[in-house]
Design an enzyme around this catalytic site. Sequence first.
Site, PDB file in Angstrom:
ATOM      1  N   SER A 105      34.369  50.705  41.589  1.00 44.26           N
ATOM      2  CA  SER A 105      35.624  50.101  40.747  1.00 44.26           C
ATOM      3  C   SER A 105      34.950  49.056  39.820  1.00 44.26           C
ATOM      4  O   SER A 105      33.939  48.152  40.213  1.00 44.26           O
ATOM      5  CB  SER A 105      36.303  49.094  41.746  1.00 44.26           C
ATOM      6  OG  SER A 105      36.821  47.914  41.074  1.00 44.26           O
ATOM      7  N   HIS A 138      36.727  53.910  38.962  1.00 43.75           N
ATOM      8  CA  HIS A 138      38.012  53.239  39.187  1.00 43.75           C
ATOM      9  C   HIS A 138      38.251  51.982  38.352  1.00 43.75           C
ATOM     10  O   HIS A 138      37.329  51.130  38.470  1.00 43.75           O
ATOM     11  CB  HIS A 138      37.951  52.932  40.787  1.00 43.75           C
ATOM     12  CG  HIS A 138      39.345  52.053  41.133  1.00 43.75           C
ATOM     13  ND1 HIS A 138      40.338  53.013  41.626  1.00 43.75           N
ATOM     14  CD2 HIS A 138      39.694  50.980  41.538  1.00 43.75           C
ATOM     15  CE1 HIS A 138      41.166  52.036  41.882  1.00 43.75           C
ATOM     16  NE2 HIS A 138      41.073  51.032  42.037  1.00 43.75           N
ATOM     17  N   ASP A 174      40.443  48.864  37.400  1.00 38.11           N
ATOM     18  CA  ASP A 174      41.528  48.200  37.860  1.00 38.11           C
ATOM     19  C   ASP A 174      42.315  47.080  36.736  1.00 38.11           C
ATOM     20  O   ASP A 174      41.487  46.276  36.219  1.00 38.11           O
ATOM     21  CB  ASP A 174      40.873  47.229  39.084  1.00 38.11           C
ATOM     22  CG  ASP A 174      40.587  47.496  40.269  1.00 38.11           C
ATOM     23  OD1 ASP A 174      39.319  47.606  40.740  1.00 38.11           O
ATOM     24  OD2 ASP A 174      41.571  48.461  40.875  1.00 38.11           O
ATOM     25  N   MET A 224      44.933  44.596  35.794  1.00 42.33           N
ATOM     26  CA  MET A 224      45.693  43.572  36.332  1.00 42.33           C
ATOM     27  C   MET A 224      46.338  42.721  35.197  1.00 42.33           C
ATOM     28  O   MET A 224      45.646  42.368  34.185  1.00 42.33           O
ATOM     29  CB  MET A 224      44.941  42.808  37.108  1.00 42.33           C
ATOM     30  CG  MET A 224      44.191  43.418  38.317  1.00 42.33           C
ATOM     31  SD  MET A 224      43.067  42.355  39.125  1.00 42.33           S
ATOM     32  CE  MET A 224      42.307  43.318  40.342  1.00 42.33           C
ATOM     33  N   HIS A 269      43.979  52.276  38.011  1.00 46.36           N
ATOM     34  CA  HIS A 269      44.927  51.543  39.130  1.00 46.36           C
ATOM     35  C   HIS A 269      45.572  50.347  38.593  1.00 46.36           C
ATOM     36  O   HIS A 269      45.174  49.420  38.169  1.00 46.36           O
ATOM     37  CB  HIS A 269      44.001  51.171  40.147  1.00 46.36           C
ATOM     38  CG  HIS A 269      44.668  50.299  41.338  1.00 46.36           C
ATOM     39  ND1 HIS A 269      44.090  49.550  42.212  1.00 46.36           N
ATOM     40  CD2 HIS A 269      45.967  50.263  41.532  1.00 46.36           C
ATOM     41  CE1 HIS A 269      44.855  49.136  43.124  1.00 46.36           C
ATOM     42  NE2 HIS A 269      46.039  49.404  42.786  1.00 46.36           N
ATOM     43  N   MET A 286      47.819  47.465  38.586  1.00 45.88           N
ATOM     44  CA  MET A 286      48.305  46.576  39.161  1.00 45.88           C
ATOM     45  C   MET A 286      49.088  45.502  38.427  1.00 45.88           C
ATOM     46  O   MET A 286      48.807  44.376  37.831  1.00 45.88           O
ATOM     47  CB  MET A 286      47.278  45.576  39.944  1.00 45.88           C
ATOM     48  CG  MET A 286      46.721  46.461  41.030  1.00 45.88           C
ATOM     49  SD  MET A 286      45.238  45.755  41.615  1.00 45.88           S
ATOM     50  CE  MET A 286      43.897  46.754  40.534  1.00 45.88           C
ATOM     51  N   MET A 341      46.046  50.692  49.910  1.00 45.08           N
ATOM     52  CA  MET A 341      45.408  49.499  49.471  1.00 45.08           C
ATOM     53  C   MET A 341      44.806  49.149  51.025  1.00 45.08           C
ATOM     54  O   MET A 341      45.671  48.977  51.902  1.00 45.08           O
ATOM     55  CB  MET A 341      45.989  48.402  48.996  1.00 45.08           C
ATOM     56  CG  MET A 341      46.398  48.592  47.542  1.00 45.08           C
ATOM     57  SD  MET A 341      45.156  48.994  46.414  1.00 45.08           S
ATOM     58  CE  MET A 341      44.121  47.329  46.623  1.00 45.08           C
ATOM     59  N   PHE A 396      41.834  41.056  43.967  1.00 48.17           N
ATOM     60  CA  PHE A 396      40.269  40.857  43.784  1.00 48.17           C
ATOM     61  C   PHE A 396      39.450  41.524  44.408  1.00 48.17           C
ATOM     62  O   PHE A 396      39.858  42.314  45.459  1.00 48.17           O
ATOM     63  CB  PHE A 396      40.114  39.216  44.547  1.00 48.17           C
ATOM     64  CG  PHE A 396      41.207  37.960  43.800  1.00 48.17           C
ATOM     65  CD1 PHE A 396      42.316  37.892  44.290  1.00 48.17           C
ATOM     66  CD2 PHE A 396      40.576  37.634  42.554  1.00 48.17           C
ATOM     67  CE1 PHE A 396      43.214  36.897  43.405  1.00 48.17           C
ATOM     68  CE2 PHE A 396      41.575  36.376  41.784  1.00 48.17           C
ATOM     69  CZ  PHE A 396      42.645  36.367  42.445  1.00 48.17           C
ATOM     70  N   GLY A 427      35.598  42.214  46.611  1.00 49.30           N
ATOM     71  CA  GLY A 427      34.983  41.136  47.652  1.00 49.30           C
ATOM     72  C   GLY A 427      35.718  40.756  48.795  1.00 49.30           C
ATOM     73  O   GLY A 427      35.041  40.077  49.559  1.00 49.30           O
ATOM     74  N   ASP A 456      41.132  52.027  48.985  1.00 51.02           N
ATOM     75  CA  ASP A 456      40.762  50.965  48.061  1.00 51.02           C
ATOM     76  C   ASP A 456      40.649  49.524  48.323  1.00 51.02           C
ATOM     77  O   ASP A 456      41.707  48.957  48.701  1.00 51.02           O
ATOM     78  CB  ASP A 456      41.598  50.997  46.647  1.00 51.02           C
ATOM     79  CG  ASP A 456      41.157  50.034  45.620  1.00 51.02           C
ATOM     80  OD1 ASP A 456      42.280  49.943  44.622  1.00 51.02           O
ATOM     81  OD2 ASP A 456      40.170  49.447  45.586  1.00 51.02           O
ATOM     82  N   SER A 506      32.346  45.729  44.752  1.00 48.71           N
ATOM     83  CA  SER A 506      31.392  44.561  45.215  1.00 48.71           C
ATOM     84  C   SER A 506      30.283  45.301  45.872  1.00 48.71           C
ATOM     85  O   SER A 506      29.270  44.824  45.796  1.00 48.71           O
ATOM     86  CB  SER A 506      31.833  43.386  45.896  1.00 48.71           C
ATOM     87  OG  SER A 506      32.860  43.603  47.085  1.00 48.71           O
TER      88      SER A 506
END
Length: 227
Positions: A8, A33, A35, A37, A66, A68, A137, A143, A145, A175, A198
């Site tokens: 990601s 991937h 992300d 947002m 993805h 979001m 998920m 976020f 990490g 994920d 991460s």
Amino acid sequence: MSAVLAPSILSADFARLGAQVKEVEAGGAALIHVDVMDGHFVPNITIGPAVTAALRKVTQLPLDCHLMISDPDRYVLDFVEAGAEMVSVHVEAAVHLHRTVKRIQDAGAKAGVVLNPATPLSAIEDILPEVDFVLLMSVNPGFGGQKLIPPVLQKARRLREWIEREGLSTRIEIDGGVTVDNLREVASCGIDMIVTGSAVFGTPDPRATTQKMVRTLAEMVEDGSRC
Ligand code: DX5
Ligand code: ZN
């Protein structure tokens, strides 16, 4: 067949995004991937179709977007046009989910539905036969990490049993919170695609880390621990 790795970019160095993507591609990643947002559906803002189109130029790997975001139906075609091969939308955000899934597929991309950790599998009961993949998920979205939420692994096993019972070819993606340490446990739950952010981009050598994780997944096929 081994599970595949989908690094990601959320945890990548955004000042060197192209180079970082090339590093994990060289390490054997199967997907990138992406992300997306909007700061509304999740409490964070990242990137959109423009960066997706820029990534399209620097990698041969499929882009796994993805979303979001609230009202994903408004934007799915923008991501397909930007070069996304896979577009996933949250069941919690898609009011007309069947129409959104069909729009993604009619535009030539693979359609996925995403379930937050607390959203039950029953939420996709009537759409499962239509989608190409389900993204589970294993953290609360927003976020990188974070720690993997363990009950999601059992959810993945139940989903795998359901797919096999129905004779479907739906793929499962997980994920959030996947690391070198829990990779074998995650990959032994009937999961096809494993997102990790991460744990790869947080290391000094993302290419080597990717190689190590990909090798672990291949070893699981050889030693029979891949279910
Ligand atoms: C979280 C994102 C995940 C995240 C994974 O909302 O959807 O893809 O970037 O990052 P790690 O692997 O660090 O949990
Ligand atoms: Zn994600």
